[in-house]
Design an enzyme around this catalytic site. Structure first.
Site, short mmCIF file in Angstrom:
data_model
loop_
_atom_site.label_atom_id
_atom_site.label_comp_id
_atom_site.label_asym_id
_atom_site.label_seq_id
_atom_site.Cartn_x
_atom_site.Cartn_y
_atom_site.Cartn_z
N CYS A 108 0.82 -1.20 0.00
CA CYS A 108 0.00 0.00 0.00
C CYS A 108 0.86 1.26 0.00
O CYS A 108 1.78 1.40 0.81
CB CYS A 108 -0.93 0.01 1.21
N ASN A 211 1.56 -7.98 -11.17
CA ASN A 211 0.51 -6.98 -11.02
C ASN A 211 0.99 -5.66 -11.62
O ASN A 211 2.13 -5.27 -11.43
CB ASN A 211 0.17 -6.80 -9.54
#
Length: 379
Positions: A108, A211
């Protein structure tokens, strides 16, 4: 050229198609996971929850741990900076919630998280990272539940962490590692570095998931061919396009498919999404949650500003139905939107907010601030 995988094995969990829905705060709730699962096979991860919030039975955290009745494989992403809390939370997820897969968030980029040494900042502390991973694996192993982790390349280009993180994850017994090919400083800007993903594949023996910048099914296949990943993680690419999972399932099965829904078909998908939200949350809250998705669904279509504003204010399914019938059902899908970024992008950050002295010691556990019990973040 790497062989395109037909499935993905994460410890005791076999995923029929090697595709994972990335947990996204406020997006990947039970309704959206159900909607995506109706389109194609894959692993659909719950919104990220905090370990401390779960251990302390925070009401907001527990409200997020809702699963659809047809959700056969329960997958949850867990956030934490304290090994004790993470271990206890992992045990609760396995023992009380029947979770079949736990993913740990170390990627994050949100400042409120990195300033506490969490998310993408945490892998800089190699000792702390190892302690957290070992605690989670130890708690989940008796239940036969695999633990994976998601991370980024590093804090910035001068403080890369992903290769060390991969080694530490493998040594801790983690089943797989997902790498977002951007640094924390990049956030969601620029291009994802697929070469870094390929380097991680070569560096570790556990499965690596890639990703970043997967906007179409063809991008997923290209990532596999270029990097050798065992599977892909899809986040922003599916915003307003849950049928992307249909295309991905077909692509990994060796079929060439590109779903180009008419506006009428998109309207039907919008209605189904709103319906599922209302089933899980009640009509008032469900309609409010649906509003944020309107601009993504209609991206590139000719629907005017007044229609978009009205749809973004719906408060009942009846009001939604009355508006959707006004859209031209025969309008073709805007081809110009194919392969283009969706969702937030923003700009790179000049400085990543970190705890004072965080970069001084990469080997130790370091000092860190406890996460708030009710804190939620974007992954």
């Amino acid at each position: 050229m790497p062989v395109v995988p037909s499935s993905l094995t994460l410890g005791s969990v076999t995923v029929e198609t090697p595709v994972v829905l990335a947990p996204m705060a406020g997006i990947t709730n039970a309704a959206y996971r159900r909607l995506c699962a109706e389109q194609g096979a894959g692993l659909y991860v719950c919104e990220m929850i905090t370990s401390r919030g779960l251990v302390e039975r925070d009401e907001r955290t527990l409200d997020m741990l809702v699963f659809d009745e047809l959700e056969t494989t329960r997958s949850v992403q867990l956030y934490g900076t304290d090994p004790v809390y993470v271990g206890k939370a992992a045990e609760i997820l396995c023992g009380e919630f029947g979770v079949a897969h736990i993913d740990l968030n170390f990627g994050c980029p949100v400042p409120k998280v990195t300033r506490k040494g969490g998310g993408g900042a945490l892998p800089w502390k190699r000792g702390l990272l190892g302690q957290i991973l070992e605690a989670a694996v130890a708690a989940a192993t008796p239940y036969g539940v695999p633990v994976t982790m998601k991370t980024r390349k590093g804090i910035d280009d001068d403080h890369l962490t992903y290769l060390d993180a991969g080694r530490i994850a493998q040594e801790a017994g983690v089943a797989a590692i997902a790498l977002h090919g951007r640094t924390v400083a990049q956030a969601y800007s620029g291009q994802a570095d697929w070469e870094a993903i390929a380097r991680l594949v070569e560096h570790v023996d556990i499965p690596v998931l890639g990703n970043g910048d997967i906007w179409e099914a063809a991008d997923a296949l290209r990532m596999v061919e270029q990097t050798g990943v065992a599977g892909v993680v899809v986040g922003r690419g599916c915003l307003g396009r849950p049928w992307l999972f249909r295309d991905l399932a077909a692509a990994f099965a060796g079929e060439e498919v590109a779903t180009l829904p008419t506006l009428g078909e998109v309207s039907a998908m919008m209605r189904r999404h709103a319906e599922l939200l209302c089933q899980h949350m009640g009509e008032e809250r469900g309609c409010k949650e649906f509003r944020k998705h309107v601009s993504w669904y209609l991206k590139g279509f000719a629907a005017g500003g007044h229609m978009r504003r009205s749809l973004a204010l719906v408060d009942t399914l009846a009001s939604l139905d009355a508006l959707l019938v006004e859209l031209d059902p025969d309008e073709a899908f805007p081809l110009a939107e194919l392969g283009t970024p969706r969702g937030r992008q923003g700009s790179p950050r000049a400085r990543v907010v970190l705890p004072e002295g965080w970069l001084d010691d990469a080997d130790g556990a370091g000092s860190h601030v406890r996460e708030d019990a009710s804190e939620t973040t974007g992954g």
